[in-house]
Scaffold this motif. Structure first.
Motif, PDB file in Angstrom:
ATOM      1  N   ASP A   1       6.102  49.330 -20.840  1.00 29.06           N
ATOM      2  CA  ASP A   1       7.270  48.674 -20.257  1.00 29.06           C
ATOM      3  C   ASP A   1       7.898  49.536 -19.161  1.00 29.06           C
ATOM      4  OD1 ASP A   1       6.920  46.543 -21.919  1.00 29.06           O
ATOM      5  OD2 ASP A   1       8.490  47.099 -23.341  1.00 29.06           O
ATOM      6  N   ALA A   2       7.939  50.835 -19.399  1.00 35.41           N
ATOM      7  CA  ALA A   2       8.497  51.744 -18.401  1.00 35.41           C
ATOM      8  C   ALA A   2       7.658  51.728 -17.130  1.00 35.41           C
ATOM      9  CB  ALA A   2       8.560  53.161 -18.971  1.00 35.41           C
ATOM     10  N   ARG A   3       6.353  51.720 -17.293  1.00 35.49           N
ATOM     11  CA  ARG A   3       5.457  51.708 -16.127  1.00 35.49           C
ATOM     12  C   ARG A   3       5.632  50.413 -15.321  1.00 35.49           C
ATOM     13  NH1 ARG A   3       1.536  52.997 -18.658  1.00 35.49           N
ATOM     14  NH2 ARG A   3       1.480  55.219 -18.149  1.00 35.49           N
ATOM     15  N   THR A   4       5.732  49.291 -16.015  1.00 35.04           N
ATOM     16  CA  THR A   4       5.920  48.009 -15.327  1.00 35.04           C
ATOM     17  C   THR A   4       7.219  48.007 -14.526  1.00 35.04           C
ATOM     18  OG1 THR A   4       4.688  46.810 -17.033  1.00 35.04           O
ATOM     19  CG2 THR A   4       6.198  45.517 -15.657  1.00 35.04           C
ATOM     20  N   ALA A   5       8.281  48.493 -15.156  1.00 37.20           N
ATOM     21  CA  ALA A   5       9.572  48.545 -14.458  1.00 37.20           C
ATOM     22  C   ALA A   5       9.504  49.478 -13.256  1.00 37.20           C
ATOM     23  CB  ALA A   5      10.667  48.992 -15.424  1.00 37.20           C
ATOM     24  N   ALA A   6       8.843  50.638 -13.442  1.00 38.14           N
ATOM     25  CA  ALA A   6       8.757  51.611 -12.346  1.00 38.14           C
ATOM     26  C   ALA A   6       7.969  51.058 -11.171  1.00 38.14           C
ATOM     27  CB  ALA A   6       8.108  52.902 -12.858  1.00 38.14           C
ATOM     28  N   ILE A   7       6.882  50.353 -11.436  1.00 35.17           N
ATOM     29  CA  ILE A   7       6.074  49.768 -10.368  1.00 35.17           C
ATOM     30  C   ILE A   7       6.901  48.744  -9.581  1.00 35.17           C
ATOM     31  CG2 ILE A   7       4.122  48.218  -9.913  1.00 35.17           C
ATOM     32  CD1 ILE A   7       2.620  49.712 -12.154  1.00 35.17           C
ATOM     33  N   ALA A   8       7.623  47.879 -10.324  1.00 32.07           N
ATOM     34  CA  ALA A   8       8.452  46.866  -9.656  1.00 32.07           C
ATOM     35  C   ALA A   8       9.543  47.525  -8.812  1.00 32.07           C
ATOM     36  CB  ALA A   8       9.068  45.932 -10.689  1.00 32.07           C
ATOM     37  N   LYS A   9      10.179  48.555  -9.363  1.00 33.53           N
ATOM     38  CA  LYS A   9      11.225  49.262  -8.617  1.00 33.53           C
ATOM     39  C   LYS A   9      10.658  49.922  -7.366  1.00 33.53           C
ATOM     40  CE  LYS A   9      14.294  50.505 -12.484  1.00 33.53           C
ATOM     41  NZ  LYS A   9      14.812  51.662 -13.266  1.00 33.53           N
ATOM     42  N   ALA A  10       9.528  50.610  -7.528  1.00 34.86           N
ATOM     43  CA  ALA A  10       8.945  51.333  -6.400  1.00 34.86           C
ATOM     44  C   ALA A  10       8.570  50.377  -5.277  1.00 34.86           C
ATOM     45  CB  ALA A  10       7.723  52.120  -6.864  1.00 34.86           C
ATOM     46  N   LYS A  11       7.949  49.256  -5.623  1.00 39.53           N
ATOM     47  CA  LYS A  11       7.552  48.295  -4.598  1.00 39.53           C
ATOM     48  C   LYS A  11       8.772  47.698  -3.908  1.00 39.53           C
ATOM     49  CE  LYS A  11       3.008  46.766  -6.229  1.00 39.53           C
ATOM     50  NZ  LYS A  11       2.198  45.607  -6.659  1.00 39.53           N
ATOM     51  N   ARG A  12       9.755  47.344  -4.693  1.00 42.69           N
ATOM     52  CA  ARG A  12      10.949  46.731  -4.111  1.00 42.69           C
ATOM     53  C   ARG A  12      11.655  47.711  -3.174  1.00 42.69           C
ATOM     54  NH1 ARG A  12      14.649  42.784  -4.724  1.00 42.69           N
ATOM     55  NH2 ARG A  12      16.788  43.346  -4.227  1.00 42.69           N
ATOM     56  N   GLU A  13      11.812  48.957  -3.643  1.00 42.60           N
ATOM     57  CA  GLU A  13      12.574  49.923  -2.858  1.00 42.60           C
ATOM     58  C   GLU A  13      11.834  50.363  -1.599  1.00 42.60           C
ATOM     59  OE1 GLU A  13      13.830  52.886  -5.684  1.00 42.60           O
ATOM     60  OE2 GLU A  13      14.935  51.392  -6.855  1.00 42.60           O
ATOM     61  N   VAL A  14      10.498  50.421  -1.656  1.00 41.79           N
ATOM     62  CA  VAL A  14       9.769  50.764  -0.435  1.00 41.79           C
ATOM     63  C   VAL A  14       9.814  49.599   0.556  1.00 41.79           C
ATOM     64  CG1 VAL A  14       7.420  50.004  -1.056  1.00 41.79           C
ATOM     65  CG2 VAL A  14       7.751  52.008   0.415  1.00 41.79           C
ATOM     66  N   LEU A  15       9.849  48.372   0.034  1.00 44.46           N
ATOM     67  CA  LEU A  15       9.988  47.210   0.917  1.00 44.46           C
ATOM     68  C   LEU A  15      11.374  47.165   1.544  1.00 44.46           C
ATOM     69  CD1 LEU A  15       8.068  44.547  -1.186  1.00 44.46           C
ATOM     70  CD2 LEU A  15       7.477  45.257   1.138  1.00 44.46           C
ATOM     71  N   GLU A  16      12.384  47.625   0.813  1.00 47.94           N
ATOM     72  CA  GLU A  16      13.727  47.719   1.394  1.00 47.94           C
ATOM     73  C   GLU A  16      13.740  48.716   2.546  1.00 47.94           C
ATOM     74  OE1 GLU A  16      16.212  48.676  -1.897  1.00 47.94           O
ATOM     75  OE2 GLU A  16      16.528  46.581  -2.481  1.00 47.94           O
ATOM     76  N   LYS A  17      13.005  49.824   2.377  1.00 50.28           N
ATOM     77  CA  LYS A  17      12.892  50.797   3.464  1.00 50.28           C
ATOM     78  C   LYS A  17      12.220  50.163   4.681  1.00 50.28           C
ATOM     79  CE  LYS A  17      12.708  55.289   1.091  1.00 50.28           C
ATOM     80  NZ  LYS A  17      11.847  56.492   0.873  1.00 50.28           N
ATOM     81  N   ALA A  18      11.109  49.453   4.429  1.00 46.46           N
ATOM     82  CA  ALA A  18      10.400  48.802   5.533  1.00 46.46           C
ATOM     83  C   ALA A  18      11.265  47.733   6.191  1.00 46.46           C
ATOM     84  CB  ALA A  18       9.097  48.190   5.023  1.00 46.46           C
ATOM     85  N   GLY A  19      12.179  47.172   5.408  1.00 46.81           N
ATOM     86  CA  GLY A  19      13.081  46.161   5.954  1.00 46.81           C
ATOM     87  C   GLY A  19      13.961  46.692   7.061  1.00 46.81           C
ATOM     88  N   THR A  20      14.206  48.005   7.070  1.00 46.53           N
ATOM     89  CA  THR A  20      15.001  48.583   8.164  1.00 46.53           C
ATOM     90  C   THR A  20      14.271  48.433   9.495  1.00 46.53           C
ATOM     91  OG1 THR A  20      14.050  50.788   7.800  1.00 46.53           O
ATOM     92  CG2 THR A  20      16.074  50.249   6.601  1.00 46.53           C
ATOM     93  N   TYR A  21      12.931  48.474   9.450  1.00 46.87           N
ATOM     94  CA  TYR A  21      12.174  48.263  10.693  1.00 46.87           C
ATOM     95  C   TYR A  21      12.206  46.781  11.074  1.00 46.87           C
ATOM     96  CZ  TYR A  21       8.600  48.398  14.247  1.00 46.87           C
ATOM     97  OH  TYR A  21       7.947  48.290  15.450  1.00 46.87           O
ATOM     98  N   LEU A  22      12.045  45.904  10.091  1.00 44.64           N
ATOM     99  CA  LEU A  22      12.104  44.468  10.383  1.00 44.64           C
ATOM    100  C   LEU A  22      13.425  44.100  11.032  1.00 44.64           C
ATOM    101  CD1 LEU A  22       9.564  44.287   8.522  1.00 44.64           C
ATOM    102  CD2 LEU A  22      10.516  42.141   7.668  1.00 44.64           C
ATOM    103  N   ASP A  23      14.489  44.720  10.541  1.00 46.45           N
ATOM    104  CA  ASP A  23      15.818  44.404  11.043  1.00 46.45           C
ATOM    105  C   ASP A  23      15.988  44.789  12.511  1.00 46.45           C
ATOM    106  OD1 ASP A  23      18.391  43.403  10.804  1.00 46.45           O
ATOM    107  OD2 ASP A  23      19.228  45.336  10.237  1.00 46.45           O
ATOM    108  N   SER A  24      15.069  45.618  13.016  1.00 42.46           N
ATOM    109  CA  SER A  24      15.192  46.072  14.401  1.00 42.46           C
ATOM    110  C   SER A  24      14.480  45.170  15.393  1.00 42.46           C
ATOM    111  CB  SER A  24      14.634  47.497  14.531  1.00 42.46           C
ATOM    112  OG  SER A  24      13.210  47.493  14.382  1.00 42.46           O
ATOM    113  N   ILE A  25      13.614  44.258  14.921  1.00 45.21           N
ATOM    114  CA  ILE A  25      12.872  43.435  15.870  1.00 45.21           C
ATOM    115  C   ILE A  25      13.688  42.206  16.256  1.00 45.21           C
ATOM    116  CG2 ILE A  25      10.662  44.267  15.003  1.00 45.21           C
ATOM    117  CD1 ILE A  25      10.229  41.690  13.589  1.00 45.21           C
ATOM    118  N   LYS A  26      13.451  41.720  17.443  1.00 48.00           N
ATOM    119  CA  LYS A  26      14.323  40.720  18.061  1.00 48.00           C
ATOM    120  C   LYS A  26      14.420  39.433  17.249  1.00 48.00           C
ATOM    121  CE  LYS A  26      15.175  38.282  22.416  1.00 48.00           C
ATOM    122  NZ  LYS A  26      15.406  36.983  21.774  1.00 48.00           N
ATOM    123  N   ILE A  27      13.289  38.917  16.773  1.00 49.37           N
ATOM    124  CA  ILE A  27      13.327  37.613  16.104  1.00 49.37           C
ATOM    125  C   ILE A  27      14.160  37.676  14.830  1.00 49.37           C
ATOM    126  CG2 ILE A  27      11.173  37.994  14.814  1.00 49.37           C
ATOM    127  CD1 ILE A  27      10.628  34.973  15.223  1.00 49.37           C
TER     128      ILE A  27
END
Length: 507
Positions: free
Chosen positions: A74-100
């Motif tokens: 259960d801990a591993r499942t939660a950690a994987i979900a957290k890690a993926k979500r939080e790295v996507l939030e980081k990548a979202g900072t780049y998305l937020d910079s593009i014009k569209i």
């Protein structure tokens, strides 16, 4: 003596191009087959591997302890979900910079949802750790952003008005489940927060462990659903069998997951298993009566089973829940067309066009309804819009060509039929109609060539015999004229031969 046959109305879904080879009829795209294109829900684009020249890489590491009531799995499942979500939030900072993305003025949760839809997070390492008396798992996730293609992928995704809303729903569910895990972790760290109703600590820990397990199962269901959606290409599932495996897993992990039932229904629809699709849509609307997409999708399944009354009822419900549901208006318009309620159908196509002025299928279908009503000028205007938006559909040129022919504008009809044949050289209906247009413009030799080709592939096309015969007559070849009408009569169409015999010909 002979006129181009009045066109009949066409029920269309852009993806399915099955039509009858009959001269003078508007192109009939297969009405309800594979209807899921005009309906569905979401386009998720798989991000390419990190092999491109312009790549920005984001990584993120999560440490998840497992002690007390939380199992290592259960801990591993939660950690994987957290890690993926939080790295996507980081990548979202780049998305937020593009014009569209800036132009759409998206808020943070929407940007995270967009990131999860157009980018793909991968786990690059996982290992156990120990720190004092604490044991846990450490997960590292990575996202590669190909800056050369990202904007185009985002643009493609945002073209579907409902896509972002549905991505948000997926993101919201994951966010809520992770928040629930955080609450459970707090209880696990502070036993005094556990329920007072349970008699002993063992019962309390057992209950907490079950809650952990339930929430992590729901998280794995969200991930399985996301994997299925990655196989969606804005038209259909590119690998429905694989998508079905993922969705079966999602439902096995969480049998109250309405979105997963809806998506599995769409897979069954892709496989033309309409009854199974309806069962899943039934389950989806039972679990979530506000899920307008499920009503819309069930309506299309009923339509494929030729039950237009039930189909329209479901489209009505989808629109009641979501008055801006473009596909539901479009689909109800096609259903009303099939019932001959053409003015009501036009109103629905008007609404779908108002919601999306770039919706080619709505222009095309409204044009077909206008043609059925004999309003060919209006039909031409709608076909014009459809062709401006998508110039690669043979059916658009074909139907506009027929509308021009009915307006007596045969040179424009010829131009459109030329384009239709260029896009689909095996289109006998376009060849036959072009032959008629050549006949109307007194280009008899060219007309005969087209009719020869039609009859080479379909020796039972009586319209081609009649017009080829007339072309021969205009060139002074009366015997060939009579021969073609006699052949048409042998094929079951004797009206023309009987008429000319009454006038003293072909005795």
């Amino acid at each position: 003596m002979f006129n181009i046959i009045k066109p009949c109305v066409t029920l269309t879904i852009i993806s399915s191009q099955a039509y009858s080879h009959q001269c003078g009829r508007i192109r009939r795209l297969q009405a309800w087959r594979n209807y899921v294109i005009g309906l569905l829900f979401l386009s998720f684009v798989i991000s390419p591997a990190c092999l491109w020249a312009e790549v920005v890489t984001y990584t993120h590491t999560v440490r998840q302890p497992f002690n007390g009531s939380q199992s290592p799995d259960d801990a591993r499942t939660a950690a994987i979900a957290k890690a993926k979500r939080e790295v996507l939030e980081k990548a979202g900072t780049y998305l937020d910079s593009i014009k569209i993305v800036k132009d759409h003025q998206l808020i943070q949760n929407q940007i995270t949802a967009l990131s999860s839809a157009v980018l793909q997070a991968e786990i690059i390492s996982q290992k156990n750790y120990a720190s004092g008396e604490t044991f846990g798992v450490e997960i590292e996730a990575k996202v590669c952003v190909d800056t050369a293609t990202l904007e185009e992928r985002v643009k493609s995704f945002l073209k579907d008005q409902s896509a972002l809303a549905k991505a948000e729903k997926l993101e919201q569910r994951e966010r809520e489940l992770l928040a629930r895990i955080q609450e459970l972790e707090s209880k696990n760290a502070h036993p005094e927060q556990l329920s007072k109703k349970l008699s002993n600590k063992k019962d309390q820990r057992t209950k907490l462990s079950k809650e952990y397990n339930e929430v992590t199962r729901m998280l794995t269901a969200v991930e399985a659903n996301r994997k299925a959606l990655m196989l969606w290409d804005r038209v259909r599932f590119i690998n429905p069998e694989k998508a079905l495996v993922y969705l079966n897993e999602a439902i096995r992990k969480d049998d109250h997951y309405a979105e997963a039932f809806n998506n599995r229904g769409i897979v069954y629809a892709d496989l033309t298993k309409w009854q199974q699709a309806i069962k899943d849509y039934d389950k989806a609307v039972h679990l979530d009566p506000s899920l307008s997409d499920a009503f819309n999708n069930r309506g299309t399944a009923y339509a494929n089973l030729s039950n237009s009354a039930k189909a329209i009822n479901d489209f009505d419900k989808a629109i009641q829940i979501n008055p801006t549901h473009l596909r539901a208006f479009y689909n109800r318009g096609t259903a009303l067309t099939s019932q001959g309620k053409l003015q009501d159908a036009i109103k629905d196509f008007d609404r779908s066009i108002a919601l999306d002025s770039c919706d080619t299928s709505s222009y095309y279908n409204r044009g077909n309804v206008y043609a059925e009503l004999g309003e060919f000028l209006k039909a031409v205007l709608d076909y014009d819009h459809a062709i401006k938006l998508d110039s690669n559909k043979a059916a658009f040129y074909f139907n506009r060509g027929i509308a021009y022919a009915n307006l007596g504008q045969y040179q424009k009809a010829l131009n459109d039929l030329d384009n239709a044949i260029t896009l689909d050289p095996q289109d006998l209906a376009a060849l036959c109609n072009r032959g008629i247009a050549y006949f109307k413009t007194e280009k008899y030799q060219q007309a005969i060539k087209d009719f020869d080709q039609v009859l080479y592939f379909n020796s039972n096309e009586t319209v081609a015999y009649k017009y080829r015969g007339l072309s021969h007559l205009m060139l002074g070849e009366q015997k060939r004229f009579c021969s073609d009408l006699e052949t048409a009569c042998k094929r079951g169409e004797c009206e023309s031969l009987n008429r000319v015999r009454t006038d003293g010909f072909c005795k």
